[in-house]
Design an enzyme around this catalytic site. Sequence first.
Site, PDB file in Angstrom:
ATOM      1  N   CYS A 156      -3.193   7.651   4.578  1.00  0.00           N
ATOM      2  CA  CYS A 156      -3.098   7.117   3.224  1.00  0.00           C
ATOM      3  C   CYS A 156      -4.369   7.374   2.432  1.00  0.00           C
ATOM      4  O   CYS A 156      -4.331   7.471   1.207  1.00  0.00           O
ATOM      5  CB  CYS A 156      -2.818   5.619   3.271  1.00  0.00           C
ATOM      6  N   GLU A 187       0.868  -1.175   0.000  1.00  0.00           N
ATOM      7  CA  GLU A 187       0.000   0.000   0.000  1.00  0.00           C
ATOM      8  C   GLU A 187       0.904   1.224   0.000  1.00  0.00           C
ATOM      9  O   GLU A 187       1.588   1.510   0.977  1.00  0.00           O
ATOM     10  CB  GLU A 187      -0.922   0.027   1.215  1.00  0.00           C
TER      11      GLU A 187
END
Length: 515
Positions: free
Chosen positions: A294, A255
């Site tokens: 994120c 990620e």
Amino acid sequence: MKLANYVYGQWIEGAGEGAALTDPVTGEALVRVSSDGIDVARALEFARTAGGAALKALTYEERAAKLAAIAELLQAKRAEYFDISLRNSGATEGDASFDVDGAIFTVKSYARAGKALGAGRHLKEGGRVALAKTDVFQGQHFLMPLTGVAVFINAFNFPAWGLWEKAAPALLAGVPVFAKPATPTAWLAQRMVADVVEAGILPPGAISIVCGGARDLLDHVTECDVVSFTGSADTAARMRTHPNVVARSVRINIEADSVNSAILGPDAQPGTPEFDLAVKEIVREMTVKTGQKCTAIRRILAPAGVSRALADAVSGKLAGCKVGNPRSEGVRVGPLVSKAQQAAAFEGLAKLRQECEVVFGGDPDFEPVDADAAVSAFVQPTLLYCDKGLAARHVHDVEVFGPVATMVPYADTRDAVAIARRGHGSLVASVYSGDAAFLGELVPGIADLHGRVMVVDAAVGANHTGHGNVMPTCLHGGPRARRRRRGVGRSARAGDVSPPLRRAGRPRGAGSPVA
């Protein structure tokens, strides 16, 4: 004080002076960490043999009970974790809650899901499948736990939630955990693991933690392990091409950078509920955790005729957000976690300013409340405006990991789809509209490049969970969160423990016992 590492069932301090973890408001050195001298190969093997065997001997409901005990322990020590978050991350109370309470909620969710799985040690997937003209020969799919270790190389922004949202499904699946938290904020993750170890909840080897550099960690992973990384795209690229990872086809889940979008529909004019909901969510995403998420909104797509009004509305709300020392009353936005992150944010902001105008903020010399700008790590919330659309480059490629977002006007729905897709895949997009025709074209047009698309209209109102909230009951992820050998990446949801499990097909005779 130097934080010890927990490996091969022992607490061991790393050699040398180590790296200092600091208070991002005062610059004070708090603790030190070092991984030097740690035998990583031995630690991983101990986890595979001792920890893995002990976990796999337990049933799902027994593992779930251990997760429930962990959640109860973390809840009891919540105030201590909030204090560490304040001191080491510069977190406001709301920011600390987002991380710590999010971690506790996630562990509880997996505990409930695991209890429902019952007394089995592996899972059947679907029913038997006929493999012959008659039912004399059939196949059955199973989900089996990996025999290796779940290795987590985590990001600095969520030391609590980032650990437990990965560890909970792994432990529930019967796979031991080896955590390497990001160095700048490793204190909280280390303390949580220390508390769990001291309480004796998990068998030896079920959880390990190393604070400091990753060193030769990837040299020692095998095809039986799974590696999960959250962090920068540059580091992710090096991990994907690591010789041992490639040679042994190690499962790796990445990620990395994500320029997530908030998209205003053509019906969301000033004064409508959708317009107001978008303003509220954009400001929240820019300020919670000081934009260090994120999933935070990085690009704001709005119809060209409304974009300036939206920029003005967001700027007005940002002007009312007090930025400074979280210990001071009324402060809503704290610092970034370190001077290094501040420097990286300023560098990225400089790139964005090459093709954007500043609508709000952007002053590197602004004065935070009750803090010395020279030693602290503050970045003023900054809203930019880019009218170059698809012709822009940095806006769609550079993620400034801080309280920074860019307004990008679009001409029509097709243009909005193209701009959203120009991010080359993102974790999440949120859409603010009640226009069925617009949504019917936009959502299918961007869905394949987004892990989650959240649609908010007047009927939903304030009942949604938030653009950036990651819920354990819902998938998130996307092309920026990839798994090698598994296609488009995603995060597990409660009840789905498949990331640390391996699917196996087992042909059998119809009279064979089902395991």
